[in-house]
Every structure is written in C-alpha cells, then in structure tokens.
Design a protein around this motif. Structure first.
Motif, PDB file in Angstrom:
ATOM      1  N   SER A 162     -55.811  14.174 -14.730  1.00  0.00           N
ATOM      2  CA  SER A 162     -57.254  13.863 -14.657  1.00  0.00           C
ATOM      3  C   SER A 162     -57.355  12.586 -13.697  1.00  0.00           C
ATOM      4  CB  SER A 162     -58.026  13.772 -15.800  1.00  0.00           C
ATOM      5  OG  SER A 162     -59.474  13.638 -15.638  1.00  0.00           O
ATOM      6  N   TRP A 163     -58.183  12.492 -12.403  1.00  0.00           N
ATOM      7  CA  TRP A 163     -58.424  11.324 -11.935  1.00  0.00           C
ATOM      8  C   TRP A 163     -59.969  11.314 -11.511  1.00  0.00           C
ATOM      9  CZ3 TRP A 163     -54.582  15.201 -10.291  1.00  0.00           C
ATOM     10  CH2 TRP A 163     -53.384  14.868 -10.710  1.00  0.00           C
ATOM     11  N   PRO A 164     -60.299   9.980 -11.341  1.00  0.00           N
ATOM     12  CA  PRO A 164     -61.877  10.042 -11.021  1.00  0.00           C
ATOM     13  C   PRO A 164     -62.116  10.569  -9.794  1.00  0.00           C
ATOM     14  CG  PRO A 164     -60.859   7.667 -11.967  1.00  0.00           C
ATOM     15  CD  PRO A 164     -59.756   8.697 -11.813  1.00  0.00           C
ATOM     16  N   VAL A 165     -63.149  10.792  -9.696  1.00  0.00           N
ATOM     17  CA  VAL A 165     -63.594  11.503  -8.206  1.00  0.00           C
ATOM     18  C   VAL A 165     -64.892  10.863  -7.995  1.00  0.00           C
ATOM     19  CG1 VAL A 165     -62.517  13.573  -8.190  1.00  0.00           C
ATOM     20  CG2 VAL A 165     -64.398  13.510  -9.010  1.00  0.00           C
ATOM     21  N   ASP A 166     -65.200  11.078  -6.617  1.00  0.00           N
ATOM     22  CA  ASP A 166     -66.637  10.440  -6.128  1.00  0.00           C
ATOM     23  C   ASP A 166     -67.737  11.445  -6.471  1.00  0.00           C
ATOM     24  OD1 ASP A 166     -68.885   9.206  -4.592  1.00  0.00           O
ATOM     25  OD2 ASP A 166     -67.705   9.281  -2.851  1.00  0.00           O
ATOM     26  N   THR A 167     -68.663  11.058  -7.394  1.00  0.00           N
ATOM     27  CA  THR A 167     -69.766  12.221  -7.670  1.00  0.00           C
ATOM     28  C   THR A 167     -71.038  11.860  -7.003  1.00  0.00           C
ATOM     29  OG1 THR A 167     -70.411  10.818  -9.615  1.00  0.00           O
ATOM     30  CG2 THR A 167     -68.742  12.589  -9.712  1.00  0.00           C
ATOM     31  N   SER A 204     -69.011  17.160  -1.726  1.00  0.00           N
ATOM     32  CA  SER A 204     -69.050  16.119  -2.726  1.00  0.00           C
ATOM     33  C   SER A 204     -67.571  15.952  -3.070  1.00  0.00           C
ATOM     34  CB  SER A 204     -69.673  16.377  -4.072  1.00  0.00           C
ATOM     35  OG  SER A 204     -70.949  16.378  -3.962  1.00  0.00           O
ATOM     36  N   GLY A 205     -67.417  14.642  -3.754  1.00  0.00           N
ATOM     37  CA  GLY A 205     -65.868  14.419  -4.273  1.00  0.00           C
ATOM     38  C   GLY A 205     -65.313  15.290  -4.940  1.00  0.00           C
ATOM     39  N   ASN A 206     -64.018  15.939  -4.629  1.00  0.00           N
ATOM     40  CA  ASN A 206     -63.211  16.814  -5.332  1.00  0.00           C
ATOM     41  C   ASN A 206     -61.935  16.545  -5.560  1.00  0.00           C
ATOM     42  OD1 ASN A 206     -62.335  18.608  -3.192  1.00  0.00           O
ATOM     43  ND2 ASN A 206     -64.453  18.669  -2.593  1.00  0.00           N
ATOM     44  N   TRP A 244     -55.302  17.478  -2.729  1.00  0.00           N
ATOM     45  CA  TRP A 244     -56.134  16.492  -2.036  1.00  0.00           C
ATOM     46  C   TRP A 244     -57.117  16.062  -2.980  1.00  0.00           C
ATOM     47  CZ3 TRP A 244     -57.358  20.481   1.916  1.00  0.00           C
ATOM     48  CH2 TRP A 244     -58.923  20.879   1.597  1.00  0.00           C
ATOM     49  N   LYS A 245     -57.541  14.620  -2.566  1.00  0.00           N
ATOM     50  CA  LYS A 245     -58.480  14.139  -3.476  1.00  0.00           C
ATOM     51  C   LYS A 245     -59.626  13.728  -2.216  1.00  0.00           C
ATOM     52  CE  LYS A 245     -59.849  10.059  -6.507  1.00  0.00           C
ATOM     53  NZ  LYS A 245     -59.296   9.001  -7.304  1.00  0.00           N
ATOM     54  N   SER A 246     -60.939  14.045  -2.408  1.00  0.00           N
ATOM     55  CA  SER A 246     -61.843  13.869  -1.391  1.00  0.00           C
ATOM     56  C   SER A 246     -62.858  12.972  -1.660  1.00  0.00           C
ATOM     57  CB  SER A 246     -62.392  15.049  -0.886  1.00  0.00           C
ATOM     58  OG  SER A 246     -63.318  15.796  -1.668  1.00  0.00           O
TER      59      SER A 246
END
Length: 452
Positions: A139-144, A160-162, A180-182
């Motif tokens: 699990s990694w933090p994402v931009d919400t 949105s961040g995902n 990828w982490k966006s």
C-alpha cells in the motif's frame, strides 16, 4: 478465407451487475482457462457501477466452472489484472485505487466511513473454486485531490491520484512487472506521474522495486498550454498492458511518443533498455514507414519473438486519408541492445489499409504460434465513434509477415465488434472481445475459441 469458431462464452450484463472481459486469458496445466475480468455492481440501475477485480474459470470446452469478485468498500480498480498458476495454486495480481465517482454504489470515498488515501498492489492466492486463501498487500499513499468540474468529471478515477498495474509476467519463479503512481489532475500541475518496476515472489514479498528512469513526456500529441489529463504523461499509454519484454540481459520497455533526437518527427517511440536490476542501460528510438509527417504511432503493444526481435502492433494515420482514416500496422523491430545506431531498424512490416478508424486489439494483438509463425488480430470498419458494422480479422502469418491464412469473424451481423487481446493456447487461439448491437440495446462480453 475461412469463417470458423470452436466455441464462444459470453456474458450479457443486467441493470445491477455485470462482468466484462478485457484482460488476457491464461491456460492452466489441466487445459482449463483462467480469465481476470472486471465486475460492476449497483444498488439501483441509475447508479454508476463500481468496477472491482473479478476472475472466472472456464473448462477447455468453454463451460463455466467458477467465478468470484473482490469488492472493497471505498475502492475500485481501473487497471487490468494478471493471473498465474504456480505449484498447483492460482494467483491473481491486481490493484485497488480510491473510488471517486459520485453516485457509485454509495462508494464515493468522500462518503465512506473510512476514506481511503492509499492505492494497493494486491496478490491473492486462490483455491480451485477461486476463493481467496491468502492475500498479500502493498500500500502507498496517493493524491486524493478532486478537481470538480471540466475534464475531471469525465473520468474522476483516472484523473485523480491512483495506482495502476501496467503489466506483469512470470520470470524465474517470480513476478516481474510495472505499475505507475499518478497525481490528481489540476492546473497548474500537481506533479508528475511515476513509473515503478518491481520483482515479487509468490509469497507476496517485494524483492526489488525501483523508480523507472523513464521520461514519460507528453505522449504523441502536440499540446496547448491547457493540456487535458488524458494527454499527460503515462495517461497516454492507458489501456495498453504489453509494453515490456524480457531479454537475456534484462528488459526493454517501450514508451509511446516522440522524444527523438532533435525532435525529429520520425520518432514514434522509444525503447528503454534495462538490466535485471532495472538499471537503465541505453535508449533507442523507433521510426516507421509513414510519409504523413507530424503523426506518430497510436496506442500499441509488443510481443517478443523467438529470434531476439520484437513485434510491435499499433495503428497510425493513413497516408491515403490522414484526416479520416487510420491503418492497422505490425512491425518487427531489430532492437538488439548492441546495435551501433540509436535508431531501431524495421526488419519487416505490414499495413492493413482500411476505410475507417480501425485498430488492433487493446491489450495484445500478437501471439506466437510456433517458431515459424504468429497470429495478428485487429478490427475493421469500427468507425470513429464505434458506430459501424465492424468485424474481427485474425491473420496467421509466417516469420516474414506473409499471410498463411485469414479468419473473418462477425461480418454483416449488425454488431460493432471490439477486440482486446489474442492468446495462443495448446489447441487453438482465444480472442477476448465484445459486441454492441447497432439496432437494439444489446451488449455482450465474449471469449471465443478458434481452432488451431
């Protein structure tokens, strides 16, 4: 010219629930077929359906044996899963990201009791009835952040961040892949998307994870100052899972877009060479035989040959009618890492000229049949809005890309056919596709088996 099919398994969604096949099928050691798919569920027909990872098991004869889905409150999936068989156990690798769509099964994250602020890469171990026995999560933090209004409203989960699982395959008893982490869409930009390569064992342990040194650029479009979220960075590679091939020394990751030296219009894409520890070794550039200047390739996927070259399938603007037509094309690339030139040579190529906006399959257009031949699948007469009576074409080609035989499927049936992938199995070819009727309200998601 032959018209034939061995069997077809199809699902028609109802107003509250539906399964959709997009991803690649995996043939198990007993001949059964394991298919990752997407599952949508609603409380009422007026709601949007939250898309969740799901999975289905078919017999070699196309009979359903089991199915399951893995809904999580507050989460959805926007990427495509990968399935594996290892030591008589089944595995499902997928990703979860926060659900941002309003009116979506009471699942919009702002209305959740525990709003998620992370994205997950999840490996599930399943029994033979597709029930989850074990689950391994990263699990990694994402931009919400939510940019309400405008382009964001079109596809909030994508803008949105995902966390998006890009591709994965088995290698040396481990799983190698990319995700990828966006960041969330906003103007001015909130930052850049980031691509990660990873190696994971089947106990879910992350053996190696590294930021890929890939300049994702702007894709293949020349953007105005107010760019859309669709055109930013890795979003330009959306719906294409196969950009990654394995080699003796490491991997080649293909990136869509120009990025060529001196901004040459010939640069349709880049080949990024990595060692087994995901260290960047060199970059080379892809060019194609298209006299229509200013246009690079569209979305694409790649497949490694049996003789150290790569097949790349895509579509590009037709030189005959660049304003209203795209050709399906297949190239064999001499992408030897030791080549002197930074430009990759084309060994062979074919263009299938059409009269409309047609395309090869979404997820994988090419699969090897044997050492001397391959299959190539695409759709014809789709139309710009997917509004024509289209059909599928499956070509059996030799190593020189000369046609051995051709299958046509869905001709003159008043259906718009859309193809997602092709997969060679031990006694034939599997096609994942869907059908939308032109005259009535009808949709079905299909798995079709063609004889060898």
């Amino acid at each position: 010219i032959i018209f034939s099919q061995e069997w077809q398994f199809s699902i028609e969604p109802d107003s509250l629930e539906g399964y959709v096949f997009y991803e690649n099928v995996t043939e198990l050691s007993n001949g059964n077929l394991l298919i990752p798919c997407s599952h949508a569920i609603r409380n009422t027909p007026q709601e949007y359906g939250t898309m969740s990872p799901s999975i289905m098991l078919l017999s070699r004869d196309g009979e359903e044996l089991a199915r399951n889905y893995f809904f999580r409150p507050g989460y959805c999936t926007i990427s495509f899963g990968q399935v594996f068989e290892k030591d008589n156990a089944l595995y499902y690798l997928t990703a979860y990201t926060p659900e941002h769509t309003k009116n979506c099964f009471n699942n919009h994250f702002e209305n959740s009791d525990n709003p998620p602020s992370d994205g997950k890469l999840v490996l599930m171990k399943l029994d033979d009835q597709l029930n989850m026995e074990e689950c391994y999560e990263h699990s990694w933090p994402v931009d919400t952040y939510e940019d309400h209004g405008g382009i964001w409203e079109i596809y909030p989960n994508g803008f949105s961040g995902n966390i998006y699982l890009f591709t994965a395959f088995e290698e040396d008893d481990n799983i190698v892949g990319a995700y990828w982490k966006s960041v969330s869409y906003d103007s001015p930009s909130r930052g850049n998307d980031t691509l990660f390569f990873f190696r994971m064992n089947f106990d879910g342990e992350m053996l190696l994870k590294k930021v890929a040194k890939v300049d994702v650029g702007k894709g293949n479009r020349y953007l105005e100052e107010e760019e859309s979220a669709n055109d930013r960075g890795l979003k330009t590679n959306y719906f294409r899972g196969d950009h990654f091939v394995s080699t003796d020394y490491g991997y080649i990751f293909y990136v869509k877009g120009d990025g060529a030296p001196n901004n040459s219009y010939l640069g349709a894409g880049r080949a990024m060479y990595y060692d087994k520890d995901f260290n960047l070794l060199r970059t080379r550039y892809v060019k194609f035989n298209n006299p229509y200047h200013g246009e690079t390739i569209g979305d694409f996927n790649v497949c490694r040959s049996n003789h150290n070259t790569t097949y790349l399938s895509s579509q590009m603007r037709s030189p005959d009618d660049p304003s209203g037509d795209e050709d399906c094309c297949l190239y064999e690339l001499d992408d030897d890492i030791n080549a002197e030139s930074n430009w990759i040579d084309n060994i062979n190529y074919i263009h299938r000229k059409t009269d409309e906006w047609d395309q090869p399959s979404f997820m994988s257009s090419v699969d090897l049949i044997d050492d001397n031949s391959l299959c190539y699948v695409y759709e014809l007469y789709q139309g710009l809005g997917g509004n024509l009576d289209s059909y599928l074409v499956i070509e059996h080609l030799d190593n020189n890309l000369d046609t051995i035989s051709t299958f046509y499927y869905g001709v003159d049936n008043r259906m718009q056919e859309r193809v997602y992938c092709i997969k060679r199995v031990s006694d034939g070819v599997i096609i994942i596709h869907d059908k939308t009727a032109l005259d009535i309200d009808y949709f079905s998601s299909c798995i079709t088996k063609f004889p060898a």
